[in-house]
Design a protein around this motif. Structure first.
Motif, PDB file in Angstrom:
ATOM      1  N   LEU A 132       0.817  -1.218   0.000  1.00 27.54           N
ATOM      2  CA  LEU A 132       0.000   0.000   0.000  1.00 27.54           C
ATOM      3  C   LEU A 132       0.845   1.260   0.000  1.00 27.54           C
ATOM      4  O   LEU A 132       0.502   2.252  -0.601  1.00 27.54           O
ATOM      5  CB  LEU A 132      -0.926   0.013   1.215  1.00 27.54           C
ATOM      6  CG  LEU A 132      -1.971  -1.105   1.266  1.00 27.54           C
ATOM      7  CD1 LEU A 132      -2.794  -0.989   2.527  1.00 27.54           C
ATOM      8  CD2 LEU A 132      -2.864  -1.060   0.037  1.00 27.54           C
ATOM      9  N   GLN A 133       1.948   1.227   0.752  1.00 28.12           N
ATOM     10  CA  GLN A 133       2.858   2.362   0.763  1.00 28.12           C
ATOM     11  C   GLN A 133       4.186   1.924   1.352  1.00 28.12           C
ATOM     12  O   GLN A 133       4.292   0.824   1.893  1.00 28.12           O
ATOM     13  CB  GLN A 133       2.281   3.525   1.556  1.00 28.12           C
ATOM     14  CG  GLN A 133       2.133   3.234   3.046  1.00 28.12           C
ATOM     15  CD  GLN A 133       1.489   4.389   3.757  1.00 28.12           C
ATOM     16  OE1 GLN A 133       0.344   4.727   3.518  1.00 28.12           O
ATOM     17  NE2 GLN A 133       2.237   5.013   4.658  1.00 28.12           N
ATOM     18  N   ILE A 176       3.792  -8.338  -7.724  1.00 28.09           N
ATOM     19  CA  ILE A 176       3.806  -7.308  -6.682  1.00 28.09           C
ATOM     20  C   ILE A 176       2.937  -6.152  -7.194  1.00 28.09           C
ATOM     21  O   ILE A 176       3.201  -5.597  -8.258  1.00 28.09           O
ATOM     22  CB  ILE A 176       5.236  -6.820  -6.388  1.00 28.09           C
ATOM     23  CG1 ILE A 176       6.104  -7.992  -5.904  1.00 28.09           C
ATOM     24  CG2 ILE A 176       5.214  -5.710  -5.339  1.00 28.09           C
ATOM     25  CD1 ILE A 176       7.570  -7.618  -5.670  1.00 28.09           C
ATOM     26  N   ASP A 177       1.903  -5.828  -6.446  1.00 22.27           N
ATOM     27  CA  ASP A 177       0.947  -4.815  -6.875  1.00 22.27           C
ATOM     28  C   ASP A 177       1.287  -3.463  -6.243  1.00 22.27           C
ATOM     29  O   ASP A 177       1.128  -3.283  -5.039  1.00 22.27           O
ATOM     30  CB  ASP A 177      -0.466  -5.262  -6.473  1.00 22.27           C
ATOM     31  CG  ASP A 177      -1.538  -4.393  -7.103  1.00 22.27           C
ATOM     32  OD1 ASP A 177      -1.185  -3.356  -7.697  1.00 22.27           O
ATOM     33  OD2 ASP A 177      -2.726  -4.760  -6.996  1.00 22.27           O
ATOM     34  N   LEU A 178       1.744  -2.537  -7.065  1.00 18.82           N
ATOM     35  CA  LEU A 178       2.067  -1.194  -6.559  1.00 18.82           C
ATOM     36  C   LEU A 178       1.085  -0.166  -7.113  1.00 18.82           C
ATOM     37  O   LEU A 178       1.351   1.034  -7.083  1.00 18.82           O
ATOM     38  CB  LEU A 178       3.502  -0.806  -6.950  1.00 18.82           C
ATOM     39  CG  LEU A 178       4.633  -1.643  -6.358  1.00 18.82           C
ATOM     40  CD1 LEU A 178       5.980  -1.094  -6.791  1.00 18.82           C
ATOM     41  CD2 LEU A 178       4.558  -1.655  -4.834  1.00 18.82           C
ATOM     42  N   ARG A 179      -0.041  -0.641  -7.606  1.00 18.53           N
ATOM     43  CA  ARG A 179      -1.027   0.311  -8.134  1.00 18.53           C
ATOM     44  C   ARG A 179      -1.576   1.149  -6.983  1.00 18.53           C
ATOM     45  O   ARG A 179      -1.888   0.612  -5.916  1.00 18.53           O
ATOM     46  CB  ARG A 179      -2.158  -0.444  -8.838  1.00 18.53           C
ATOM     47  CG  ARG A 179      -1.720  -1.047 -10.163  1.00 18.53           C
ATOM     48  CD  ARG A 179      -2.803  -1.897 -10.758  1.00 18.53           C
ATOM     49  NE  ARG A 179      -3.138  -3.030  -9.891  1.00 18.53           N
ATOM     50  CZ  ARG A 179      -4.104  -3.905 -10.163  1.00 18.53           C
ATOM     51  NH1 ARG A 179      -4.836  -3.766 -11.248  1.00 18.53           N
ATOM     52  NH2 ARG A 179      -4.347  -4.898  -9.335  1.00 18.53           N
ATOM     53  N   SER A 209       6.605   8.197  -6.663  1.00 18.80           N
ATOM     54  CA  SER A 209       7.722   8.387  -5.741  1.00 18.80           C
ATOM     55  C   SER A 209       8.436   7.066  -5.410  1.00 18.80           C
ATOM     56  O   SER A 209       8.932   6.403  -6.311  1.00 18.80           O
ATOM     57  CB  SER A 209       7.173   9.063  -4.490  1.00 18.80           C
ATOM     58  OG  SER A 209       8.200   9.579  -3.716  1.00 18.80           O
ATOM     59  N   ALA A 210       8.469   6.663  -4.128  1.00 15.11           N
ATOM     60  CA  ALA A 210       9.202   5.462  -3.730  1.00 15.11           C
ATOM     61  C   ALA A 210       8.722   4.227  -4.500  1.00 15.11           C
ATOM     62  O   ALA A 210       9.512   3.323  -4.787  1.00 15.11           O
ATOM     63  CB  ALA A 210       9.060   5.238  -2.228  1.00 15.11           C
ATOM     64  N   GLY A 270       3.943   5.968  -2.592  1.00  9.56           N
ATOM     65  CA  GLY A 270       5.356   6.100  -2.240  1.00  9.56           C
ATOM     66  C   GLY A 270       5.551   6.093  -0.750  1.00  9.56           C
ATOM     67  O   GLY A 270       4.888   5.345  -0.039  1.00  9.56           O
ATOM     68  N   GLY A 271       6.435   6.922  -0.262  1.00 12.04           N
ATOM     69  CA  GLY A 271       6.718   6.962   1.167  1.00 12.04           C
ATOM     70  C   GLY A 271       8.188   7.215   1.387  1.00 12.04           C
ATOM     71  O   GLY A 271       8.741   8.148   0.811  1.00 12.04           O
ATOM     72  N   LEU A 272       8.806   6.356   2.188  1.00  7.38           N
ATOM     73  CA  LEU A 272      10.199   6.603   2.558  1.00  7.38           C
ATOM     74  C   LEU A 272      11.163   5.982   1.552  1.00  7.38           C
ATOM     75  O   LEU A 272      11.051   4.809   1.205  1.00  7.38           O
ATOM     76  CB  LEU A 272      10.480   6.011   3.940  1.00  7.38           C
ATOM     77  CG  LEU A 272       9.608   6.530   5.072  1.00  7.38           C
ATOM     78  CD1 LEU A 272       9.864   5.740   6.344  1.00  7.38           C
ATOM     79  CD2 LEU A 272       9.865   8.009   5.301  1.00  7.38           C
TER      80      LEU A 272
END
Lengths: 418, 452
Positions: A222-223, A249-252, A312-313, A256-258
């Protein structure tokens, strides 16, 4: 002799003035700017130096005009903040912004990984709020709240028809305090009352399962927050224990984040390799590399799902793995956020979020987003290897290959590689 | 000069230089430190500034502005060379924060075209457009800057409609049948955001969430909204497409009396008819240049008809001068502003003691300065109105030009036909306790046709 002394004195004065001027403007030179006439004008208290109206005077005249002439009364403080926000926005960078005090505080709360709550994710329901998931190590789970339950009242107040956000705000609170939920559970005739002691919740950011009828694992992230790396490792072990032969791996939708978390997770795939190169305004270049000795053996093909909300990340993670030839990207182009921000707290509790660097992926590509005048993206983001638009003709359940055609495509791709 | 003297001289020279540089940078510190806003004192910007974070800290606007410019210059990823652009950005932000569809910031091209329209010169398809707020709540409140993209606008605010306020006779828009009061719904396949449709969809979503509607029922509508939002235009952008440029054409859809219409409309430069005096009917653009022409047109006449239709824009400052030609000196109403307790009087010091009998032709394209002129004359018994209801735009505006060519309009007051009364009195009048001349006028305007 007198003339000579005079010239000596003159040279002395000129050198001194030059040196002082150099000292005075050193700040601008150090910042790669031309000498600041505004600073000089402030020093001399005059506006004679520039033929045009100095920027601050231009601001001030219009500020005063609106305060005195606008038909309705305007709060000076609000107008000041609106002006500052507009000034910052004029840079044209959507990630550089001014946040007035209240907004700054909300932003602060959001970026904190932990909050006081009961440990459940909720969805809208006709009767109140449905429980989408109840975190196994959370207090709600311990008190008996389960997935599929429906919360109908919070502390005795009926919540039917309330906005979900409002319900969540009612349930959240200081750790240690108690919230009473009225809950409808399947198989029970009457609603039950569940009292839950709120605690600091670390929301799970990783979720996974083996896709039914296949030997392919599915993991959604999720993030990229602080606990994500640990949760990622745990989920990988769990899936590998089930003998998966491929992984999606689902990044939809992952905003982002750190960067640190992304780097740690990338260290499972590649050792001592460049993650991103950051370029600062003063020409300083910093590179971020993966750690050594943390490699994990992925002896199966991996596909990553991305979409226009992966940013982002999430883009660094998928872009790096792509550049190092470890994964296939499936979905639609990603958001295209390729900059690093710093938040500067200000004395009045407002803050300024300023883009201080740009980053470049290991392949050297810059994925910064560019948009046309309608706000439609024209350039930037990661291009997927296999482009598939999400088919929303039917209601989509993410993670279900029957209704989620992007996932179905990724699964087909992995099957062909096994 | 011996060697010892030379080295002393060199040494003192270096010392002077070092002291000079140090003194200069200290001076700069003190200059930059005036009203420092940064809370973190480890920052080099405010190396010696100690501050506790406190919402009660109120730094004067100009100091705050300068500090923020300094912060951006020091840290922003790109060098900032154009200070004026920053100031103009600040003005844009301030104007937008008013949340007023009549106080608008315009970039250089927009403002140039806008100022030309005041002179009757039109770019684009030959129309005048205005934003009609969807409801009476402000479009944005307080600090919320205007949304940058359409999707955000759909989600957050009430979007005003783009309505036709005037049509240049003989222009492409006129030939296509576009009329005053129509609103624009689509330009070149871009949806002009329509709040009514959004609200309808939100209502359906609510019903779906309450399980009163099935997914199959809302799905077609959802798809329509989604495809529309993908290529949507915010009202200001929509106005740009119709008001700017003198070449090419636009594929236009608009709504006329509840019916959707479409046409391809060319963009060419057109001109509103200027001052004319033909067979006893005077066409009167509201501008300073009309004043002398009007004076000679009135000379020796017993009765004159003045055409104020198709006057959607004009020069507010010309109104008193025109009034002075058309009526004796006196008070012709008041200017109300919420910031003041006492409205200012709207009056003339010079006047025409024996004006001809006046008939004013008005309709809904009589807006702004022309409308104020019409009402101030008719509500004080100096003219008879003929036609139909006027546009209903009684706001007084300033036009402010900025050095980079951009500019903005600022509403400074509302014209009222009654004389200045303290706010309390005005409120009573509004609630209907006192019949007031404004309402008498409104009635006259509605039935304009009957009071010939």
């Amino acid at each position: 002799m007198k003339v000579k002394t005079f010239f000596k004195a003159l040279v002395f004065v000129i050198v001194l003035v030059d040196c002082m001027a150099f000292g005075f403007f050193w700040r601008d030179i150090g910042n790669h700017q031309g000498p600041s006439t505004a600073a000089l004008e402030r020093l001399l208290g005059s506006k004679v130096l520039s033929a045009n109206l100095p920027s601050d005077e231009l601001f001030n005249r219009n500020y005063q005009r609106i305060l005195s002439d606008y038909v309705k009364p305007v709060k000076p403080l609000d107008l000041k903040y609106a002006g500052i926000a507009g000034m910052v926005a004029s840079l044209g960078d959507p990630h550089t912004m001014f946040m007035p005090p209240q907004e700054a505080e909300e932003f602060n709360d959001e970026t904190k990984a932990n909050f006081g709550g009961v440990g459940a994710r909720l969805t809208q329901d006709a009767l109140g709020a449905g429980v989408f998931s109840s975190f196994e190590d959370g207090p709600a789970y311990a008190a008996g709240l389960r997935k599929g339950n429906v919360i109908t009242a919070v502390n005795g107040a009926n919540i039917a028809g309330k906005e979900l956000d409002a319900v969540v705000d009612m349930i959240k609170g200081k750790p240690g305090t108690v919230v009473h939920l009225t809950v409808v559970q399947a198989g029970k005739e009457k609603p039950v009352m569940i009292s839950i002691k709120r605690a600091l919740i670390t929301a799970p950011t990783v979720d996974g399962n083996v896709i039914p009828g296949t030997n392919i694992g599915y993991m959604s992230i999720l993030q990229f927050s602080e606990p994500t790396t640990g949760q990622f490792d745990k989920e990988i072990s769990a899936l590998e224990a089930k003998n998966i032969k491929g992984l999606v791996i689902d990044l939809r939708g992952n905003p982002g984040g750190l960067l640190e978390t992304a780097t740690d997770m990338l260290s499972r795939f590649v050792e001592d390799k460049v993650v991103v190169t950051m370029k600062f305004r003063d020409g300083k270049v910093e590179t971020d590399r993966t750690n050594s000795g943390e490699l994990h053996e992925f002896n199966y093909p991996i596909a990553i799902l991305i979409d226009q909300d992966s940013a982002s990340a999430a883009e660094i993670f998928s872009g790096c793995l792509h550049d190092y030839g470890k994964v296939t990207l499936v979905g639609t182009h990603s958001y295209g956020k390729a900059s690093v921000q710093n938040v500067f707290p200000l004395v009045d509790r407002a803050s300024a979020k300023i883009t201080i660097a740009r980053y470049f992926l290991p392949g050297g590509e810059y994925i910064g987003r560019e948009v046309d005048e309608d706000g439609v993206m024209t350039k930037g983001g990661l291009e997927p290897d296999v482009k598939v638009e999400l088919n929303t003709d039917k209601q989509v359940t993410f993670g279900d290959p029957v209704s989620d055609n992007q996932l179905a495509k990724a699964v087909d791709l992995l099957k062909s590689k096994i | 000069m011996n060697d010892v003297q030379k080295s002393w001289l060199t040494a003192s020279g270096i010392a002077v230089c070092v002291l000079g540089v140090y003194g200069g940078s200290q001076l700069r510190d003190s200059v930059d430190m005036r009203g420092a806003i940064l809370a973190d004192r480890s920052s080099p910007v405010v190396s010696t500034w100690v501050a506790s974070r406190d919402t009660k800290v109120e730094i004067p606007a100009v100091d705050y502005y300068n500090q923020m410019v300094g912060l951006l210059k020091q840290y922003y990823v790109q060098p900032i060379s154009n200070d004026q652009k920053l100031a103009v950005g600040a003005v844009r932000g301030m104007v937008a924060s008013l949340g007023d569809s009549q106080s608008l910031f315009m970039d250089p091209t927009e403002f140039h075209a806008f100022m030309n329209r005041q002179k009757g010169i039109y770019e684009g398809i030959g129309v005048d457009l205005y934003l009609a707020p969807f409801d009476k709540k402000p479009a944005t409140k307080g600090l919320v800057p205007p949304p940058e993209d359409a999707e955000e606008a759909v989600a957050t605010i009430k979007v005003p409609r783009v309505v036709v306020g005037g049509v240049v006779p003989g222009s492409p828009a006129d030939k296509a049948g576009i009329a005053v009061g129509d609103f624009i719904s689509d330009i070149d396949g871009h949806w002009v955001i329509d709040q009514e449709l959004i609200d309808k969809f939100r209502h359906m979503q609510g019903l779906f969430n309450q399980k009163k509607m099935t997914y199959a029922q809302i799905e077609p509508f959802q798809r329509e909204i989604r495809s529309k939002t993908e290529r949507a235009l915010l009202p200001i952008k929509a106005m740009d497409r119709l008001l700017l440029g003198n070449s090419g054409s636009v594929q236009l859809q608009w709504v006329h009396g509840g019916q959707s219409k479409s046409a391809t409309v060319d963009k060419v430069e057109t001109q509103m008819p200027g001052f004319t005096d033909a067979s006893g009917v005077v066409r009167l653009p509201i501008s300073q240049t009309s004043v002398d022409s009007l004076s000679s047109a009135l000379a020796g006449k017993r009765s004159v008809t003045i055409d104020l239709r198709n006057s959607p824009e004009g020069d507010y400052e010309a109104v008193p001068a025109l009034l002075a030609e058309l009526a004796p000196a006196g008070t012709y109403g008041s200017v109300e502003a919420d910031r003041n307790d006492f409205p200012e009087s709207f009056s003339t010091t010079k006047g025409n003691q024996h004006p001809p009998e006046l008939t004013l032709l008005v309709d809904k394209s009589t807006r702004g300065p022309a409308e104020i002129l019409a009402i101030s004359l008719s509500s004080h018994g100096k003219a008879t109105l003929r036609g139909s209801l006027t546009g209903g735009d009684l706001a007084l505006k300033q036009y402010v030009a900025l050095p980079d060519g951009s500019g903005y309009t600022l509403v400074t007051g509302k014209y009222r036909s009654y004389p200045p009364t303290p706010k309390q009195g005005a409120k009573q009048a509004k609630s209907g306790a006192n019949p007031d001349p404004k309402y008498a006028f409104a009635a006259a305007a509605v039935h304009g046709d009957r009071i010939r």
